[in-house]
Each structure stands twice: as C-alpha cells, then as structure tokens.
Design an enzyme around this catalytic site. Structure first.
Site, PDB file in Angstrom:
ATOM      1  N   CYS A  82       0.728  -1.128   0.018  1.00 54.30           N
ATOM      2  CA  CYS A  82       0.017   0.082   0.039  1.00 54.30           C
ATOM      3  C   CYS A  82       0.885   1.101  -0.020  1.00 54.30           C
ATOM      4  CB  CYS A  82      -0.992   0.107   1.235  1.00 54.30           C
ATOM      5  SG  CYS A  82      -1.809   1.526   1.290  1.00 54.30           S
ATOM      6  N   CYS A  85       0.354   3.200   3.535  1.00 54.15           N
ATOM      7  CA  CYS A  85       0.814   2.716   4.806  1.00 54.15           C
ATOM      8  C   CYS A  85       1.848   1.519   4.872  1.00 54.15           C
ATOM      9  CB  CYS A  85      -0.434   2.223   5.588  1.00 54.15           C
ATOM     10  SG  CYS A  85      -1.171   0.554   5.084  1.00 54.15           S
ATOM     11  N   CYS A 130      -7.159  -1.269   1.351  1.00 53.86           N
ATOM     12  CA  CYS A 130      -5.873  -1.708   2.176  1.00 53.86           C
ATOM     13  C   CYS A 130      -6.833  -2.069   3.548  1.00 53.86           C
ATOM     14  CB  CYS A 130      -5.129  -0.688   2.555  1.00 53.86           C
ATOM     15  SG  CYS A 130      -3.811  -1.175   3.589  1.00 53.86           S
ATOM     16  N   CYS A 133      -5.171   0.555   6.205  1.00 56.68           N
ATOM     17  CA  CYS A 133      -5.611   2.139   6.444  1.00 56.68           C
ATOM     18  C   CYS A 133      -6.607   2.537   5.770  1.00 56.68           C
ATOM     19  CB  CYS A 133      -4.357   2.974   5.813  1.00 56.68           C
ATOM     20  SG  CYS A 133      -4.212   2.635   4.260  1.00 56.68           S
ATOM     21  N   CYS A 153      -7.998  -5.702 -10.060  1.00 55.08           N
ATOM     22  CA  CYS A 153      -7.634  -4.704 -11.093  1.00 55.08           C
ATOM     23  C   CYS A 153      -7.308  -3.339 -10.096  1.00 55.08           C
ATOM     24  CB  CYS A 153      -8.849  -4.325 -11.892  1.00 55.08           C
ATOM     25  SG  CYS A 153      -8.441  -3.221 -13.355  1.00 55.08           S
TER      26      CYS A 153
END
Length: 166
Positions: A82, A85, A130, A133, A153
């Site tokens: 991510c 984070c 995510c 976060c 995707c």
C-alpha cells in the site's frame, strides 16, 4: 382484469433473477465506513504524505488513467505494498497481464485486503481497500486466470513496489 394483470406482472418480476443477481461478489464484504482501521490520519496528514494522484486514488476512490502506471509492466520479483501505509498486498508471482491498463493480480495476500460493494457506476462491483488504512485500491472481477478466477484490478498509484532481496 387490470388487477389480475398487475398482480401477474408483479409476481413475474419478483420471480425473475438476472445473471448479475445470481453471481456472488468476488469476496466477502466489509463496510469500510464502519470499520476501524489500524492506521488513521486526518485528511491534512494524508495530503501531506501522499502525492496528489495517490491522495485522489487512495483517499477519494479516484481511478488513474489506464496504461499510465509505472508498475503496469514491472516484472521484477517482489511485493506490492500500500502506497499509504506499506501493508503488503500482492506478491509479484500473482501478477498477470490483463490488457486492461491497470496492474492486475489473481490473488491478494490474505487478510491484508478488505472488500465492500460499490454501485458508483450504476452496477454492482466489489471494491477493495487496504485492510490497514482503508485506502482505495481498485476492484475485483470474476474474469481472472486460474487458480482463483479473480482479477484484482488495482490502481498503480495505490501501490509501491518492494523488490525481493534475492
């Protein structure tokens, strides 16, 4: 006569199931607006830490233009994390060329990606975030390769790449 016709029409319509209604969503659904995430920051903090494109994608659920991500053609071994984070989201060995213009993966790192249903374009889609976060990643579709049949995707702007240390 009209009452019988209306009643028959109502029964007919409530008994119909289209193909889109028969398909399950790709993943279990979580509601990110109700979930408490491990990493929580103010809007100002996110804007300060992320590039304008990362902020728009991760925090406002924008979509980057197709074929613009530097990660699209990346073939190195490593892990996609991510961009907000650093949570590990996808392994490079699950990446495949989907032809859609966005990095695509057939499997996430279990427990690190959360899901919910999105109707933003008028049809039901499985949106992914995510799990640490809450940052918007992209969508999951049921037209990917084996072994899962899924296509995650993902906006490249939502990801950073960490090369393998081999």
């Amino acid at each position: 006569m009209y009452i019988k016709l209306a009643l028959a029409l109502c029964l007919l319509l409530t008994g119909c199931n289209g193909n889109s209604q028969k398909q399950n969503t790709a993943m279990t659904q979580d509601d990110p607006s109700e979930k408490k995430f491990e990493v929580v920051k103010t809007d100002a903090e996110w804007q300060k830490e992320l590039t304008p494109m990362e902020y728009q994608v991760l925090r406002n659920a924008a979509t980057e233009n197709p074929f613009t991500s530097e990660l699209l053609d990346n073939q190195e071994e490593g892990t996609y994390v991510c961009a907000a984070c650093g949570t590990e989201l996808f392994e490079s060995d699950t990446k495949f060329k989907s032809g859609t213009g966005w990095p695509s993966f057939y499997k996430e790192i279990e427990g690190n990606v959360a899901y919910d249903v999105d109707y933003k374009i008028g049809v039901k889609r499985t949106e992914e975030h995510c799990a640490t976060c809450g940052g918007h990643l992209g969508h999951v579709f049921e037209d990917g390769p084996e072994p899962t049949g899924l296509r995650h995707c993902v906006n490249g702007a939502a990801l950073d790449f960490v090369p393998s240390s081999k």
